[in-house]
Design a protein around this motif. Structure first.
Motif, PDB file in Angstrom:
ATOM      1  N   GLU A 155       3.605  12.663  28.483  1.00 38.43           N
ATOM      2  CA  GLU A 155       4.129  11.475  29.161  1.00 38.43           C
ATOM      3  C   GLU A 155       3.796  11.562  30.646  1.00 38.43           C
ATOM      4  OE1 GLU A 155       8.151   8.657  29.255  1.00 38.43           O
ATOM      5  OE2 GLU A 155       8.239  10.663  28.346  1.00 38.43           O
ATOM      6  N   LEU A 165      10.010   7.368  35.156  1.00 38.02           N
ATOM      7  CA  LEU A 165      10.149   8.362  34.088  1.00 38.02           C
ATOM      8  C   LEU A 165      11.616   8.660  33.797  1.00 38.02           C
ATOM      9  CD1 LEU A 165       8.150  10.624  32.557  1.00 38.02           C
ATOM     10  CD2 LEU A 165       9.616  12.111  33.916  1.00 38.02           C
ATOM     11  N   PHE A 166      12.424   8.807  34.846  1.00 35.81           N
ATOM     12  CA  PHE A 166      13.832   9.146  34.641  1.00 35.81           C
ATOM     13  C   PHE A 166      14.641   7.949  34.156  1.00 35.81           C
ATOM     14  CE2 PHE A 166      12.575  12.853  36.965  1.00 35.81           C
ATOM     15  CZ  PHE A 166      13.465  13.839  36.594  1.00 35.81           C
ATOM     16  N   ASN A 179      13.324   5.248  32.389  1.00 36.16           N
ATOM     17  CA  ASN A 179      12.821   4.749  31.097  1.00 36.16           C
ATOM     18  C   ASN A 179      12.056   5.841  30.370  1.00 36.16           C
ATOM     19  OD1 ASN A 179      13.617   1.856  31.464  1.00 36.16           O
ATOM     20  ND2 ASN A 179      12.183   2.003  33.180  1.00 36.16           N
ATOM     21  N   THR A 180      12.730   6.936  30.093  1.00 34.38           N
ATOM     22  CA  THR A 180      12.091   8.054  29.401  1.00 34.38           C
ATOM     23  C   THR A 180      11.664   7.619  28.001  1.00 34.38           C
ATOM     24  OG1 THR A 180      13.634   9.480  30.584  1.00 34.38           O
ATOM     25  CG2 THR A 180      12.344  10.480  28.832  1.00 34.38           C
ATOM     26  N   ARG A 181      10.398   7.858  27.658  1.00 33.56           N
ATOM     27  CA  ARG A 181       9.867   7.362  26.389  1.00 33.56           C
ATOM     28  C   ARG A 181       9.684   8.454  25.330  1.00 33.56           C
ATOM     29  NH1 ARG A 181      10.494   1.884  26.923  1.00 33.56           N
ATOM     30  NH2 ARG A 181       9.450   1.072  28.782  1.00 33.56           N
ATOM     31  N   THR A 214      10.218  14.579  26.314  1.00 32.85           N
ATOM     32  CA  THR A 214      10.782  14.378  27.655  1.00 32.85           C
ATOM     33  C   THR A 214      12.272  14.087  27.561  1.00 32.85           C
ATOM     34  OG1 THR A 214       8.653  13.358  28.238  1.00 32.85           O
ATOM     35  CG2 THR A 214      10.426  13.203  29.847  1.00 32.85           C
ATOM     36  N   GLN A 215      12.655  13.292  26.593  1.00 34.16           N
ATOM     37  CA  GLN A 215      14.078  12.998  26.394  1.00 34.16           C
ATOM     38  C   GLN A 215      14.859  14.283  26.125  1.00 34.16           C
ATOM     39  OE1 GLN A 215      13.873  10.169  23.186  1.00 34.16           O
ATOM     40  NE2 GLN A 215      13.341   8.447  24.514  1.00 34.16           N
ATOM     41  N   LEU A 227      15.289  16.315  29.422  1.00 37.91           N
ATOM     42  CA  LEU A 227      16.327  15.748  30.279  1.00 37.91           C
ATOM     43  C   LEU A 227      17.713  15.976  29.683  1.00 37.91           C
ATOM     44  CD1 LEU A 227      14.657  12.388  31.390  1.00 37.91           C
ATOM     45  CD2 LEU A 227      14.963  14.459  32.733  1.00 37.91           C
ATOM     46  N   HIS A 271       2.943   3.668  32.986  1.00 37.56           N
ATOM     47  CA  HIS A 271       3.728   4.649  32.232  1.00 37.56           C
ATOM     48  C   HIS A 271       2.987   4.941  30.937  1.00 37.56           C
ATOM     49  CE1 HIS A 271       8.089   5.983  31.136  1.00 37.56           C
ATOM     50  NE2 HIS A 271       7.195   6.737  30.519  1.00 37.56           N
TER      51      HIS A 271
END
Length: 330
Positions: free
Chosen positions: A237, A244-245, A247-249, A253-254, A257, A314
């Motif tokens: 990503e 990014l923070f 709209n984490t896709r 990555t989710q 976080l 993104h």
């Protein structure tokens, strides 16, 4: 990105050729570094962050080598320069701060002399002029009593001061790009905050672009303009930091976080991403994250996803966004 691009890494591939097989440590990584910006590269240990940096610096040694892609520094291809040509670029146009300064500094020479060597190697000036420049850069990076510290040996300095010396060494020739490989990992949080503020200040005042390699998402949120999330040698990503923070896709990555402890929550158990980073010799046939992803379907284990654009520059490497335009044209 609409800014002027100083460093353009395109489809970089760096493999290690071992007795057990070929290891794709960096597998088609593309990163753009705009002038005067801080780029964050994040991910778990073993995901290819440092190998990407070593490839850019031309520091890979047998059994590893760059096998594909290009590295453009202000439009100049530096991917396969000779050692002599690379020595003119390293430290002068592009520099690197390593994770542990104690192993990067020579223990038998004063730190000031070591920084002075970098100046004498790349710039035509006398030893007296170079010494004065070293003292000036020591002062600029916040080293107290720079004239005295010039004659100090590495073991006589604290971890924070040694890291400041390394930053001074990296910045003394005013490079176009500086790579910082987890520069605050061995420091306490107070010194870490000082070093990060210093890097932002130098980036702003000298116009140097910085690639910050870290596993700390909090550091990324504080100092970076753009973020690239890596996993198993690939970018999973990429986006501007706020995007990014907000709209984490990607599920990976989710997970990263979600793993960060929150002050307003007191869970019985901290969240962790199930499983471990796969063996690069035996990667899944499809998405490299599929064995750890709670959203994976059958297709994920059979096909490799592209990097898809989901708006606002993104990009995400996940089939859930395949209706969007591909970024990497695979």
């Amino acid at each position: 990105m609409s800014e002027s691009i100083v460093l353009d890494i395109q489809n970089l591939k760096s493999h290690f050729f071992t007795m057990k097989g070929e290891v794709p440590a960096v597998d088609g990584v593309s990163i753009q570094v705009p002038a005067g910006k801080i780029i964050g590269i994040v991910g778990e240990s073993g995901c290819g962050k440092s190998m990407t940096a070593m490839s850019v610096m031309g520091l890979l040694r047998y059994p590893g080598r760059v096998v594909g892609g290009t590295i453009l520094l202000e439009g100049r291809d530096i991917t396969h320069l000779s050692r002599k040509e690379l020595s003119r670029v390293r430290g002068n146009e592009i520099s690197m701060i390593f994770q542990e300064p104690m192993t990067s500094l020579n223990p038998v020479y004063p730190v000031g002399r070591q920084v002075r060597e970098a100046i004498l190697l790349h710039q035509k000036m006398s030893k007296e002029e170079a010494t004065k420049q070293v003292i000036d850069i020591f002062r600029a990076v916040g080293i107290p009593e720079p004239e005295k510290r010039y004659h100090s040996y590495p073991h006589q300095l604290s971890g924070g001061l040694r890291q400041r010396v390394m930053i001074g060494m990296a910045m003394v020739c005013r490079p176009k790009v500086m790579i910082a490989d987890e520069p605050t990992t061995a420091l306490d949080v107070t010194i870490e905050a000082q070093i990060l503020r210093l890097m932002k200040k130098l980036c702003k005042e000298q116009g140097t672009s910085i690639i910050l390699i870290t596993h700390n998402m909090g550091v990324v949120a504080e100092v970076c303009d753009y973020v690239y999330v890596m996993y198993a040698g690939k970018v999973m990503e990429q986006a501007e930091t706020f995007e990014l923070f907000e709209n984490t896709r990607h599920p990976y990555t989710q997970g990263l976080l979600k793993s960060i402890p929150r002050l307003d929550e007191k869970p019985d158990r901290l969240y962790t991403i199930e499983g471990v980073v796969p063996n690069l010799l035996h990667l899944p046939k499809g998405c490299s994250f599929c064995t750890r992803c709670g959203l994976a379907v059958e297709r994920c284990s059979l096909e490799k996803p592209r990097l898809y654009e989901t708006g606002d520059a993104h990009g995400v490497r996940c089939f859930r966004y395949e209706r969007e335009v591909s970024l990497d044209g695979e």
